[in-house]
Design an enzyme around this catalytic site. Structure first.
Site, mmCIF file in Angstrom:
data_model
loop_
_atom_site.group_PDB
_atom_site.id
_atom_site.type_symbol
_atom_site.label_atom_id
_atom_site.label_comp_id
_atom_site.label_asym_id
_atom_site.label_seq_id
_atom_site.Cartn_x
_atom_site.Cartn_y
_atom_site.Cartn_z
ATOM 1 N N HIS A 166 0.869 -1.173 0.000
ATOM 2 C CA HIS A 166 0.000 0.000 0.000
ATOM 3 C C HIS A 166 0.909 1.227 0.000
ATOM 4 C CE1 HIS A 166 -3.611 2.315 1.973
ATOM 5 N NE2 HIS A 166 -3.336 2.719 0.738
ATOM 6 N N PRO A 205 -1.727 12.572 -3.727
ATOM 7 C CA PRO A 205 -1.261 12.840 -5.097
ATOM 8 C C PRO A 205 -0.203 13.932 -5.183
ATOM 9 C CG PRO A 205 -3.505 13.668 -4.766
ATOM 10 C CD PRO A 205 -3.174 12.849 -3.572
ATOM 11 N N ASP A 225 -2.115 -1.584 -3.928
ATOM 12 C CA ASP A 225 -2.671 -0.254 -4.127
ATOM 13 C C ASP A 225 -1.470 0.677 -4.249
ATOM 14 O OD1 ASP A 225 -3.819 2.218 -4.049
ATOM 15 O OD2 ASP A 225 -4.777 1.980 -2.091
ATOM 16 N N ASN A 249 -1.526 3.642 -5.661
ATOM 17 C CA ASN A 249 -1.941 5.039 -5.653
ATOM 18 C C ASN A 249 -1.243 5.843 -6.740
ATOM 19 O OD1 ASN A 249 -3.978 5.598 -3.609
ATOM 20 N ND2 ASN A 249 -2.469 4.843 -2.133
ATOM 21 N N PHE A 275 -12.743 11.957 -8.330
ATOM 22 C CA PHE A 275 -11.625 11.288 -8.994
ATOM 23 C C PHE A 275 -11.993 9.853 -9.335
ATOM 24 C CE2 PHE A 275 -7.975 8.409 -8.686
ATOM 25 C CZ PHE A 275 -7.127 8.969 -9.640
#
Length: 296
Positions: free
Chosen positions: A110, A115, A149, A151, A213
């Site tokens: 993870h 962002p 994940d 991201n 998003f």
């Protein structure tokens, strides 16, 4: 998932419904907490079917601790202020297929979510691949999977590094911060990873959707040396997502879409020949391994 969810729900449910066992590690901040507070810290988990696979060992990768242990990294304030303050982890499990004795290395990660911290995501990805390479060198015949994940969108430095095995020191995702040696020499890995969903007949346009998003930020990577993809779970239909403002929903109870890949794993070789003692129920000299990635 949180530590309490793993212990009280997921582990007993998986055991009861399919003879699975699992390993779990919480994020690094858990080590600073009392026993009660630690139960609410989320982390990474890996489940495996005990009648098919034997658990050998697990590796916990704590990115802030790795950075702290590197003299070249810890001497810069950018590393202290940005990377070391994030407690993301990766959990790696080494399994052995009971019948064939084929080793399988499965990772779950993870990566940091924000962002505006694409530099942190990239450094974490580099550290992860460096550790996976070390594990792979100790077990060169092992099949390797990496779920997570991340991201990070497909146009990110993280995705590019995973797919191509290299990142230039001038890459924009470093954001001009100093992460020596990566930000002045770049980074490489030799795992030759491939995105399992590149085999999906229908391209997926999202693994997460919120009112503000949507996009693909979750992936299942594999090393094709002794693995091939034999099936993938397709995307959520656009007709359905058009009716939603985001996930979770009535039919999809997670904030991320589950990814599911079926792999065919070749039998191990010894001196260039297949192991004659390896037994397989499936047709041919291969077994099937299911890999599922869901937001931790």
């Amino acid at each position: 998932m949180e530590a309490s969810q793993f212990d009280q729900f997921f582990k007993p449910q998986f055991r009861m419904r399919g003879n699975y066992d699992g390993v779990f590690s919480p994020k690094s901040r858990a080590r600073t907490m009392n026993e009660w507070d630690r139960t609410f810290v989320d982390g990474c988990a890996i489940f495996f079917k005990t009648d098919k696979f034997k658990f050998e060992e697990k590796y916990l990768i704590e990115f802030n601790q790795l950075a702290l242990a590197r003299p070249s990294l810890r001497k810069h304030k950018d590393m202290y202020n940005r990377v070391m303050t994030r407690d993301n982890i990766s959990l790696i499990a080494r399994l052995e297929h009971r019948e064939s004795r084929q080793e399988v290395i499965i990772g779950n990660v993870h990566v940091h979510w924000d962002p505006t911290f694409c530099d942190v995501k990239l450094v974490q990805a580099i550290l992860l691949l460096e550790e996976l390479e070390k594990i792979g060198l100790r077990h060169p015949k092992a099949a390797m999977l990496l779920c997570g994940d991340f991201n990070s969108l497909p146009d990110s430095g993280v995705y590019s590094f995973l797919e191509t095995g290299t990142i230039d020191p001038s890459h924009e995702d470093f954001l001009g911060f100093t992460y020596e040696p990566y930000s002045n020499e770049g980074a490489q890995h030799s795992l030759n990873l491939r995105n399992a969903y590149s085999h999906c007949p229908e391209s997926i346009d999202l693994t997460i959707m919120t009112p503000k998003f949507k996009g693909v930020i979750d992936y299942i990577w594999y090393r094709p040396t002794n693995l091939s993809v034999s099936g993938v779970l397709g995307p959520v239909h656009q007709e359905y997502t058009k009716q939603l403002v985001g996930f979770p929903s009535q039919h999809l109870p997670s904030d991320h879409v589950s990814l599911l890949v079926e792999f065919k794993v070749e039998a191990p070789t010894y001196g260039g020949r297949r192991d004659p003692s390896a037994a397989f129920h499936e047709a041919g000299s291969a077994k099937r391994l299911y890999s599922r990635n869901k937001h931790s």
